[in-house]
Design a protein around this motif. Structure first.
Motif, mmCIF file in Angstrom:
data_model
loop_
_atom_site.group_PDB
_atom_site.id
_atom_site.type_symbol
_atom_site.label_atom_id
_atom_site.label_comp_id
_atom_site.label_asym_id
_atom_site.label_seq_id
_atom_site.Cartn_x
_atom_site.Cartn_y
_atom_site.Cartn_z
ATOM 1 N N THR A 183 1.001 -1.147 -0.090
ATOM 2 C CA THR A 183 0.220 0.087 -0.061
ATOM 3 C C THR A 183 0.905 1.008 0.056
ATOM 4 O O THR A 183 0.232 2.209 0.152
ATOM 5 C CB THR A 183 -0.886 0.003 1.163
ATOM 6 O OG1 THR A 183 -0.150 -0.056 2.382
ATOM 7 C CG2 THR A 183 -1.933 -1.172 1.122
ATOM 8 N N ALA A 184 2.160 1.045 -0.267
ATOM 9 C CA ALA A 184 3.059 2.229 -0.167
ATOM 10 C C ALA A 184 2.650 3.460 -1.180
ATOM 11 O O ALA A 184 2.708 4.740 -0.824
ATOM 12 C CB ALA A 184 4.405 1.871 -0.176
ATOM 13 N N ALA A 185 2.478 3.080 -2.457
ATOM 14 C CA ALA A 185 2.115 4.032 -3.466
ATOM 15 C C ALA A 185 0.534 4.805 -3.095
ATOM 16 O O ALA A 185 0.549 5.959 -3.097
ATOM 17 C CB ALA A 185 1.839 3.650 -4.829
ATOM 18 N N ASP A 186 -0.250 4.085 -2.490
ATOM 19 C CA ASP A 186 -1.507 4.470 -2.082
ATOM 20 C C ASP A 186 -1.367 5.414 -0.942
ATOM 21 O O ASP A 186 -1.742 6.600 -0.868
ATOM 22 C CB ASP A 186 -2.424 3.343 -1.502
ATOM 23 C CG ASP A 186 -2.696 2.245 -2.666
ATOM 24 O OD1 ASP A 186 -3.289 2.581 -3.569
ATOM 25 O OD2 ASP A 186 -1.837 1.352 -2.531
ATOM 26 N N HIS A 187 -0.643 5.225 -0.079
ATOM 27 C CA HIS A 187 -0.205 6.064 1.051
ATOM 28 C C HIS A 187 0.363 7.532 0.546
ATOM 29 O O HIS A 187 -0.024 8.350 1.097
ATOM 30 C CB HIS A 187 0.642 5.294 1.982
ATOM 31 C CG HIS A 187 0.934 5.959 3.203
ATOM 32 N ND1 HIS A 187 2.044 5.690 4.046
ATOM 33 C CD2 HIS A 187 0.559 7.047 3.938
ATOM 34 C CE1 HIS A 187 2.098 6.639 5.076
ATOM 35 N NE2 HIS A 187 1.151 7.320 4.948
ATOM 36 N N GLU A 188 1.244 7.133 -0.238
ATOM 37 C CA GLU A 188 2.107 8.391 -0.781
ATOM 38 C C GLU A 188 1.049 9.492 -1.701
ATOM 39 O O GLU A 188 1.004 10.488 -1.458
ATOM 40 C CB GLU A 188 3.217 8.059 -1.771
ATOM 41 C CG GLU A 188 3.938 9.109 -2.218
ATOM 42 C CD GLU A 188 5.112 8.580 -3.001
ATOM 43 O OE1 GLU A 188 5.238 9.402 -4.162
ATOM 44 O OE2 GLU A 188 5.782 7.701 -2.450
ATOM 45 N N ALA A 189 -0.013 8.733 -2.348
ATOM 46 C CA ALA A 189 -0.925 9.248 -2.975
ATOM 47 C C ALA A 189 -1.755 10.118 -1.981
ATOM 48 O O ALA A 189 -2.049 11.539 -2.388
ATOM 49 C CB ALA A 189 -1.732 8.627 -3.854
ATOM 50 N N VAL A 190 -2.156 9.606 -0.873
ATOM 51 C CA VAL A 190 -2.929 10.222 0.039
ATOM 52 C C VAL A 190 -2.325 11.458 0.762
ATOM 53 O O VAL A 190 -2.918 12.601 0.660
ATOM 54 C CB VAL A 190 -3.663 9.260 1.177
ATOM 55 C CG1 VAL A 190 -3.966 10.123 2.439
ATOM 56 C CG2 VAL A 190 -4.564 8.338 0.669
ATOM 57 N N GLU A 191 -0.974 11.306 0.950
ATOM 58 C CA GLU A 191 -0.099 12.426 1.577
ATOM 59 C C GLU A 191 -0.308 13.556 0.488
ATOM 60 O O GLU A 191 -0.332 14.586 1.177
ATOM 61 C CB GLU A 191 1.250 11.723 2.024
ATOM 62 C CG GLU A 191 1.182 10.776 3.218
ATOM 63 C CD GLU A 191 2.753 10.615 3.720
ATOM 64 O OE1 GLU A 191 3.723 10.856 2.792
ATOM 65 O OE2 GLU A 191 2.914 9.945 4.537
ATOM 66 N N GLY A 192 -0.245 13.361 -0.617
ATOM 67 C CA GLY A 192 -0.235 14.497 -1.644
ATOM 68 C C GLY A 192 -1.617 15.041 -1.662
ATOM 69 O O GLY A 192 -1.477 16.119 -1.945
ATOM 70 N N ALA A 193 -2.671 14.560 -0.889
ATOM 71 C CA ALA A 193 -3.896 14.957 -1.135
ATOM 72 C C ALA A 193 -4.390 15.697 -0.116
ATOM 73 O O ALA A 193 -5.440 16.544 0.013
ATOM 74 C CB ALA A 193 -4.807 13.791 -1.512
ATOM 75 N N VAL A 194 -3.199 15.515 1.002
ATOM 76 C CA VAL A 194 -3.584 16.539 2.414
ATOM 77 C C VAL A 194 -2.480 17.359 2.597
ATOM 78 O O VAL A 194 -1.520 16.912 3.086
ATOM 79 C CB VAL A 194 -3.772 15.486 3.470
ATOM 80 C CG1 VAL A 194 -4.042 16.049 4.778
ATOM 81 C CG2 VAL A 194 -4.749 14.192 3.172
ATOM 82 N N PRO A 195 -2.781 18.668 2.396
ATOM 83 C CA PRO A 195 -1.865 19.680 2.450
ATOM 84 C C PRO A 195 -1.217 19.894 3.593
ATOM 85 O O PRO A 195 -0.723 21.287 3.989
ATOM 86 C CB PRO A 195 -2.319 20.782 1.669
ATOM 87 C CG PRO A 195 -3.601 20.926 1.787
ATOM 88 C CD PRO A 195 -4.214 19.270 1.759
ATOM 89 N N LEU A 196 -1.467 19.403 4.771
ATOM 90 C CA LEU A 196 -0.957 19.732 6.135
ATOM 91 C C LEU A 196 0.341 20.022 6.189
ATOM 92 O O LEU A 196 0.662 20.866 7.416
ATOM 93 C CB LEU A 196 -1.624 18.597 7.130
ATOM 94 C CG LEU A 196 -3.109 18.792 7.074
ATOM 95 C CD1 LEU A 196 -3.638 17.670 7.990
ATOM 96 C CD2 LEU A 196 -3.878 20.135 7.709
ATOM 97 N N MET A 197 1.279 19.493 5.654
ATOM 98 C CA MET A 197 2.634 19.731 5.850
ATOM 99 C C MET A 197 3.272 20.836 4.846
ATOM 100 O O MET A 197 4.507 21.167 5.101
ATOM 101 C CB MET A 197 3.555 18.443 5.443
ATOM 102 C CG MET A 197 3.136 17.267 6.796
ATOM 103 S SD MET A 197 3.308 17.750 8.421
ATOM 104 C CE MET A 197 5.449 17.779 8.369
ATOM 105 N N ASP A 198 2.548 21.598 4.005
ATOM 106 C CA ASP A 198 2.815 22.573 3.340
ATOM 107 C C ASP A 198 3.334 23.666 4.148
ATOM 108 O O ASP A 198 2.776 24.039 5.015
ATOM 109 C CB ASP A 198 1.679 22.924 2.423
ATOM 110 C CG ASP A 198 1.307 21.909 1.233
ATOM 111 O OD1 ASP A 198 1.955 20.810 1.305
ATOM 112 O OD2 ASP A 198 0.282 22.266 0.740
ATOM 113 N N ALA A 199 4.609 24.108 3.735
ATOM 114 C CA ALA A 199 5.067 25.607 4.512
ATOM 115 C C ALA A 199 4.104 26.825 4.364
ATOM 116 O O ALA A 199 4.228 27.493 5.310
ATOM 117 C CB ALA A 199 6.643 25.985 3.813
ATOM 118 N N GLY A 200 3.267 26.910 3.206
ATOM 119 C CA GLY A 200 2.349 27.943 3.016
ATOM 120 C C GLY A 200 0.802 27.716 3.859
ATOM 121 O O GLY A 200 0.278 28.270 3.517
ATOM 122 N N LEU A 201 0.878 26.874 4.556
ATOM 123 C CA LEU A 201 -0.282 26.339 5.201
ATOM 124 C C LEU A 201 -0.756 27.587 6.159
ATOM 125 O O LEU A 201 -0.040 28.052 6.807
ATOM 126 C CB LEU A 201 -0.346 25.169 6.163
ATOM 127 C CG LEU A 201 -1.812 24.632 6.756
ATOM 128 C CD1 LEU A 201 -2.672 24.344 5.750
ATOM 129 C CD2 LEU A 201 -1.142 23.766 7.576
#
Length: 183
Positions: A10-28
């Protein structure tokens, strides 16, 4: 169930979800953070309602103990935001304990990353410890212990059920990511 195999599958699935949730963005910023929490509310609400209905008696105490919707709603209210009243995503028609555990792997795994998200958000947005981040702080120092408990349960799933668990985990990642891309 070999949890390392589940993680790898499920590693690729996990990575795709992380990309969909912008919580770690510096501009949040605060408004975007609130929008993400409001969107997450739909997934968490639907998941927790489903898990309570679907859990067999042997897993029900674990499911009940892990309910976090109240923490998420408390964060929203504490930030002066509305708690959404709308629906969430539609979950697949899971019916077996293996499917429940596959989906649970995804939702419980998010709790581990939540500790890092809470620290990031608190620093970036200037929140005091726990302010607006109770959902991500979850169960604090008990988080690791609770994760290990789930891993022990997954380890007890007989190998013929591995594909069922993996499929359900991948489906839950897809539901979560698909829903969150709507932010």
């Amino acid at each position: 169930m070999d949890v390392a195999r589940l993680r790898e599958a499920t590693a690729a699935d996990h990575e795709a979800v992380e990309g969909a949730v912008p919580l770690m963005d510096a501009g949040l910023d605060r408004a975007r953070y609130v929008a993400v929490l409001q969107r997450m509310h739909g997934v968490v609400k639907v998941w927790e309602e489903f898990a309570l209905r679907a859990a067999p008696p042997s897993l029900l105490p674990m499911v009940v103990e892990r309910q976090r919707l109240g923490l998420l709603e408390g964060d929203l209210l504490g930030l002066g935001a509305d708690v959404p009243s709308g629906d969430g995503p539609v979950l697949p028609g899971w019916g077996s304990p293996g499917e429940l555990l596959g989906a649970m792997y995804v939702m419980e795994g998010s709790r581990l990353g939540g500790q890092m998200i809470a620290r990031h958000v608190e620093g970036l947005l200037g929140f005091s410890s726990g302010e607006g981040g109770a959902y991500f702080r979850g169960f604090g120092d008990r988080t690791g212990v609770m994760w290990k408990e789930l891993v022990r349960v997954l380890d007890g799933v007989p190998p013929p059920q591995d594909e069922v668990v993996i499929r359900a985990a991948r489906e839950m990642f897809a539901v979560f990511g698909g829903w969150m891309r709507g932010v």
